[in-house]
Structures are given as C-alpha cells and as structure tokens.
Design a protein around this motif. Sequence first.
Motif, PDB file in Angstrom:
ATOM      1  N   UNK A 452     -30.627 -22.228 -48.278  1.00 19.72           N
ATOM      2  CA  UNK A 452     -31.200 -20.911 -48.483  1.00 19.72           C
ATOM      3  C   UNK A 452     -30.545 -20.105 -49.589  1.00 19.72           C
ATOM      4  N   UNK A 453     -29.478 -20.602 -50.200  1.00 16.60           N
ATOM      5  CA  UNK A 453     -28.747 -19.850 -51.225  1.00 16.60           C
ATOM      6  C   UNK A 453     -28.711 -20.638 -52.536  1.00 16.60           C
ATOM      7  N   UNK A 454     -29.112 -19.972 -53.638  1.00 16.87           N
ATOM      8  CA  UNK A 454     -29.146 -20.602 -54.957  1.00 16.87           C
ATOM      9  C   UNK A 454     -28.510 -19.666 -55.980  1.00 16.87           C
ATOM     10  N   UNK A 455     -27.566 -20.188 -56.747  1.00 16.00           N
ATOM     11  CA  UNK A 455     -26.952 -19.444 -57.849  1.00 16.00           C
ATOM     12  C   UNK A 455     -27.446 -20.032 -59.161  1.00 16.00           C
ATOM     13  N   UNK A 456     -27.699 -19.171 -60.142  1.00 19.11           N
ATOM     14  CA  UNK A 456     -28.222 -19.654 -61.409  1.00 19.11           C
ATOM     15  C   UNK A 456     -27.626 -18.935 -62.600  1.00 19.11           C
TER      16      UNK A 456
END
Length: 534
Positions: A452-456
């Motif tokens: 559920x967590x995405x860093x970009x």
Amino acid sequence: MRNFIFAAVTFFSVAIGFAQQLAPSPNSTPASSSDVEALREQVQALTETVKELQQQVKGQQAAKKTNESEPSSSPNPEASPVTAAASPSPAASAGAHFATEDASVVSSTTTAPSGPSVNANGTAVSGNFPTSDTSVVSSSPETISSTGAGASLTQPISIGGGKNYMNISFDGLFALAGSTARDLGDIERGDHDPQQRGFNARNIELAFDGAVDPYFEGFANIVFKLDNDNNTDVEVEEAFLQTTSLPFNLQLKAGQFFAAFGRINPTHPHTWDFADAPIVHALLLGGDGLRGVGTQISWIVPVPWYSQLILGVQNGRGGTGYSFRNPGDGGMFFDRKTTDRELRGLEDFVWIPRWENSVDLSPTQVVLAGVSGAFGSNETGGNARTQIYGGDLLYKWKSANAEGGFPFVKWQTEFMYRRFEAGRGMNESFPVTETFHDWGLYSQVLWGFKKGWVAGIRGDYYDAEDSRFTDDMDRQSRSRISANLTWYPTEFSKIRLQYNHDFIEDTFFLAGRDVDSVFLQFEFILGAHGAHKF
C-alpha cells in the motif's frame, strides 16, 4: 416431477388414514355415513390433482425432446432470460475490465491473442508478453486487496449481461496545491495538473466500458474539469470501439482515442505515478495529450517474444493536436497567425506509428521497450510540417514472495524529439521562417516498499531551441526534480504527497527563476475501473 411425487405421497397417506378410519376397532364406534362421504371427496380431489401433474410432466418431457432435436436458427443466438440469469456476471466472465489500448497486451482479457503469446490452453507462455504481473500490464498502481492476492473489493456497476453488457465507474481526482509561483498554471502545463494555489478538481471522470456484441467492445469516458473560477468544462476524452476476433493477430480501433505514442500519452491521469504530467509530454504533445478522432490498426508479430506494430491516423486538429493543426490561442501559435485551414489531403492527417516489445527476463523481472512517431502538418504556414520521435523503456522487478504486488521496483523513462517547421503565418505576416529542434526526457523510479505504500522520484528536462524572433512561454528550456509518497488504502482510493522544484532558464524574451510547489492529491473510485494500457 417433485410436485408429482409430493402429491402421490399425500394421496397414499390419506388413503392409509382413510383405511384405518374404516377398519373397526374393539373400543371404537362405527364411522357415520357423513364422515365416510367427506373422506371419499378428499380422495377424489387428490386423484384428479395427480392426473393433472402427470399430464404436465409428459408435456415438459415432449417439449424437451423437440428442442434437442431442432438445430439453432441463428449462428449467434441470444441467451434466454433464464440462461442469462444463471450465467456468471460480466465481471466474472470478462476477467479484468476492458483495456483502453490493445486488449491483447493485457493478460486477463476475455480473449487471449492467437499467436506465440499463448499456448494451446490460452494461457501466457513463460518468457512471452502478456506477463503474469498485472501491475506491469496495467498502468494502475499495485493491486491492493483485503485478501492480499489481488482480489477486487467490489464488482463494477453493470447493465445487461451475456454477450453484451456495460460497466459504469466514477473516478474523482482532486489536489490541494501550494507554490511559490502565483501563476501556477504557467508552471504546470498539463491540462490535468494542479492549475492554482488552493484546491483543484482537474479530472473527474465517468467511464463506460463493455461488450458491444461478439465482434466489438467499446469504451468511453467523459471528463469534468473545474477551472480557476470554478466553472465546469466537459470533454469527451475517449469514445471508441475495437474488434475482438480478427484473424492473423490483427485488431482495429475507431473513434476518439489517445494516440499510442510512448507510455504516458495513452493513459489517463488517475493511473499516473505522479500528480502532474512530465514537462516534455505537456510541451511537445500538448497539455491534453495527443488524441483525436481517427482509426488505428495493430498487429501482434509472430515471434517468440511479445512484439506489436501499431499504426494510427487522426485528424490532429485543435488543442489535442497541439504540435500539428492547432490554431492556437486567439488564432496565434508560436507568434504566428495560424492559417486554420480545412483538411486538404492525406498529408494533413497525423500519422502515428509505434513498435513495442516485451521480454520477461525472469519470473520476477520484465522489460518493455518501444519507439513511436507522429508526423503531420501544422498551421504556421501553408506547407509547414511537424515530426515528433519518441523512445520509451520500462523495467519492473517484483519479489517472488510478493503480497498484493509488494514489494516492487519500477524504472520508467521516455525521450522525445520534435522538429517543428514554423512558417510565416497566414498571409506571410511573420518576418521569418524557422525550424525548431526541441527535445526532452523524463526518468522516474518507483519503490513499493510496503503493501500500500509507494515512494517515487522523477527527473524532467526540456530543451527548447532559443529564438530571437519567437516569444512563447512554451519555448523556454526548463528542468524539474520531483519526489512523492503515495498511500493506497485499497485499490479504490489513494492519497499522494508530492514536492516539485522547477528550474526555468533565461531566454531572449523570458527571465529564469526557480519555483517550489507542494501537492496533496486524493482520489476515490466508485465501481471497478477498467484496466488501462500497460
């Protein structure tokens, strides 16, 4: 039949009771004649009921034999209401929902492509595209589900059933923006980007998709946008049909649709990994993307890996044909008074070829690469032409022990070059002709570090050839660095925090400056939104 058995059992039960009542017992008194007569009437009524049920059963059996012996009168008979009610729901029978591009590139489509991509059972062959990773073939984020296995939390809102049905879904995408620039709309050039400080509602989408008949499937989406004065703009972003069963791995599409140019252009804003469009996309293909009314043919090449050739042709007129037959704002584009002429021939269409390939490096890694082009006339002169070239690459890794698609790493980059012949405008009113050589790229990395967590992080660069004659904000070189963090509570909602730092260079007409912006984006979806182009 059940009614017949029930009546027979009842008949014999009453008969036994009647016999018991007629049998004398030592301590009982003889039954009166009225009681005997009443029992006889009941037995008579039950006997008639049994006879009627026997006749009904015989009639049903005869009708069944007749139906089985008669051939179907139509090669594609419609399902009866009883059959439709008993058949699986459209969502169950259609798998993942209708794709906005070629359905053959989505592994969960209703009809698997008949080529090297599938085996005799219709499943994807290892090493070929479609890949089994739905987060690669769809530009949507990793599927978040309560089961951890990618299951949908709800079914789409469906109308109809059987061979023709329609799904309806709604997507609301909003953003709260803060920036050091008062004119945020001049910094964020994408039409669906945040356009002002404060709250923004630039993409509220109503989508329809489904099966038209055994030969076509259709898709349409209506987008509502609120401008800075809270007035509502409505646009038919896409509305097209495409074939489902052409031979030789061919597929046709016709209607209003996004051109198959690169990776960002064919997708909708709610599938993007960032809150705004890359700079090069907005300034070369236009704030609304390259789209229009036209047709497209695609062919899955019969090779051991996934390979597809696509050729599209569109009118290329107006704001959605930004670098082509675009009359500009107030009849001006790149300082030229535009000719705004009608179509003269095939040379005035925009021709959009693309070749894309995919290889699974391993069960956990896939690479997709493509090259694109767009060629047509523009409105700055009688014979002015535009050519745009593009190349794109995606690499995706997903853990072999992934839960709901996490963890994963995805790297995506795209390059574009434009050769724009700027004429002297209508009636040759501009003093000179020029040929601009503009190019740019973006590159981004996404890390799904926890379910559920995405860093970009993304880097943008755009180089516009400087001119001593042409004064236009979109002809100013610039670059940007962006970072964001996105939380997907479920597959139907997301919250994204993003920071941008823009570097804007000096030109002969425009001053350079730096701009800092922060966006808080939030989205919700009603109904299961269809899968989009990978």
